[in-house]
Design an enzyme around this catalytic site. Structure first.
Site, PDB file in Angstrom:
ATOM      1  N   GLU A 150      -9.875  -0.617   4.243  1.00  0.00           N
ATOM      2  CA  GLU A 150     -10.575  -0.129   5.430  1.00  0.00           C
ATOM      3  C   GLU A 150     -11.962  -0.772   5.518  1.00  0.00           C
ATOM      4  O   GLU A 150     -12.570  -1.087   4.485  1.00  0.00           O
ATOM      5  CB  GLU A 150     -10.747   1.393   5.312  1.00  0.00           C
ATOM      6  N   ASN A 169      -8.137  -1.088  13.155  1.00  0.00           N
ATOM      7  CA  ASN A 169      -9.568  -1.334  12.944  1.00  0.00           C
ATOM      8  C   ASN A 169      -9.785  -2.628  12.153  1.00  0.00           C
ATOM      9  O   ASN A 169     -10.831  -2.831  11.564  1.00  0.00           O
ATOM     10  CB  ASN A 169     -10.192  -0.151  12.186  1.00  0.00           C
ATOM     11  N   HIS A 202      -8.016  -3.534   9.471  1.00  0.00           N
ATOM     12  CA  HIS A 202      -7.709  -3.432   8.038  1.00  0.00           C
ATOM     13  C   HIS A 202      -6.486  -4.275   7.680  1.00  0.00           C
ATOM     14  O   HIS A 202      -5.643  -4.566   8.515  1.00  0.00           O
ATOM     15  CB  HIS A 202      -7.562  -1.976   7.575  1.00  0.00           C
ATOM     16  N   ASP A 211       0.844  -1.199   0.000  1.00  0.00           N
ATOM     17  CA  ASP A 211       0.000   0.000   0.000  1.00  0.00           C
ATOM     18  C   ASP A 211       0.877   1.246   0.000  1.00  0.00           C
ATOM     19  O   ASP A 211       2.097   1.154   0.140  1.00  0.00           O
ATOM     20  CB  ASP A 211      -0.985  -0.006   1.185  1.00  0.00           C
TER      21      ASP A 211
HETATM   22  C1  GLP Z   1      -0.951   0.420   8.576  1.00  0.00           C
HETATM   23  C2  GLP Z   1      -0.675  -0.123   7.151  1.00  0.00           C
HETATM   24  C3  GLP Z   1      -0.664  -1.621   7.120  1.00  0.00           C
HETATM   25  C4  GLP Z   1       0.030  -2.126   8.369  1.00  0.00           C
HETATM   26  C5  GLP Z   1      -0.873  -1.856   9.550  1.00  0.00           C
HETATM   27  C6  GLP Z   1      -0.278  -2.188  10.907  1.00  0.00           C
HETATM   28  O1  GLP Z   1      -1.948   1.403   8.572  1.00  0.00           O
HETATM   29  N1  GLP Z   1      -1.557   0.333   6.145  1.00  0.00           N
HETATM   30  O2  GLP Z   1      -0.041  -2.078   5.939  1.00  0.00           O
HETATM   31  O3  GLP Z   1       0.247  -3.504   8.243  1.00  0.00           O
HETATM   32  O4  GLP Z   1      -1.371  -0.525   9.531  1.00  0.00           O
HETATM   33  O5  GLP Z   1       0.803  -1.356  11.239  1.00  0.00           O
HETATM   34  P1  GLP Z   1       1.765  -1.662  12.433  1.00  0.00           P
HETATM   35  O6  GLP Z   1       2.509  -2.913  12.086  1.00  0.00           O
HETATM   36  O7  GLP Z   1       2.688  -0.483  12.539  1.00  0.00           O
HETATM   37  O8  GLP Z   1       0.908  -1.849  13.654  1.00  0.00           O
END
Ligand code: GLP
Length: 237
Positions: free
Chosen positions: A139, A132, A134, A63
């Protein structure tokens, strides 16, 4: 879906690294999609420490924020490069990007979908869990057949992503994400979950049932999805 409980973040990194290395042993030209975020950083560092040979692997960016240049601290390509591509010596030609500064995001998403189809789909998806539920930036609500597309970020994602960048850089409100259809089409999925702050959302994912309001809950419908979670995320027995 199987749950692999581990004690610590370090153990999570080693287990995930083992499974990535195994995918590349089985298929040196494996197609991988790799998340940014903080959770997979330990696994990527572990792969670099082991001097994993990335062979002819193809790596897809999961992403990215819209309207962000490569040298912007918010570039998720930059993040992936620092965390995984450069340390492992993965060449730019092996990477399929979602170009965050593209003037034509819809065409960029279509090009990405075509590259994934051309690769024969993904062998392995390495994912983190959003606050949330995702996956990537799918989302809630995101149905299981959601395509790669431009999305507007939810208030929760804007809030949690705020912590990643210096205060002078606002979190962009729009992003591109690999779609649920591609993610769920991966032959194996690893969802890495670490830390107490993920405990409540992980509990909801594990309890099911699958719903677009909790995109990660669709892992329950996948035949080879692993959730690797540490004790802090799983909570008391
Ligand atoms: C972010 C990204 C995801 C990521 C997730 C968790 O918003 N869009 O690709 O895997 O949230 O992030 P983290 O590993 O920092 O908790």
């Amino acid at each position: 879906m199987r749950l692999l409980p581990v004690a610590t973040e370090g153990e999570l990194a080693r287990e995930a690294a083992d499974l990535v290395a195994q995918a590349l042993r089985r298929r040196p030209d494996a197609a991988l999609v790799c998340a940014t975020g903080r959770t997979p950083l330990g696994a990527y560092a572990e792969l670099a420490r082991r001097r994993l040979d990335p062979g002819r692997a193809r790596v897809f960016q999961l992403d990215g924020y819209l309207g962000v240049a490569d040298d912007d601290p918010r570039s998720l390509y930059g993040w992936l490069d620092r965390a995984l591509l450069a340390p492992l010596g993965i060449a730019p030609g092996q990477v399929v990007r979602l170009r965050e500064d593209t003037p034509e995001p819809e065409a960029e998403c279509a090009r990405y979908e075509a590259a994934a189809a051309q690769a024969g789909g993904w062998d392995l998806a390495v994912l983190g869990l959003g606050p949330n539920g995702h996956l990537g930036f799918n989302e809630p609500p995101s149905p299981p057949d959601a395509p790669t597309r431009v999305v507007t970020l939810s208030p929760e994602s804007l809030r949690s992503n705020r912590a990643y960048f210096p205060p002078a850089y606002p979190v962009p409100e729009r992003a591109m994400t690999a779609g649920m259809r591609l993610i769920l089409g991966a032959r194996r999925i690893l969802l890495l979950v670490s830390g107490e702050r993920k405990r409540a959302i992980l509990r909801r994912v594990l309890d099911g049932p699958p719903t677009p309001w909790l995109p990660a809950s669709y892992l329950a419908t996948h035949r080879d999805a692993w959730i690797i979670a540490d004790r802090a995320a799983l909570g008391p027995e």
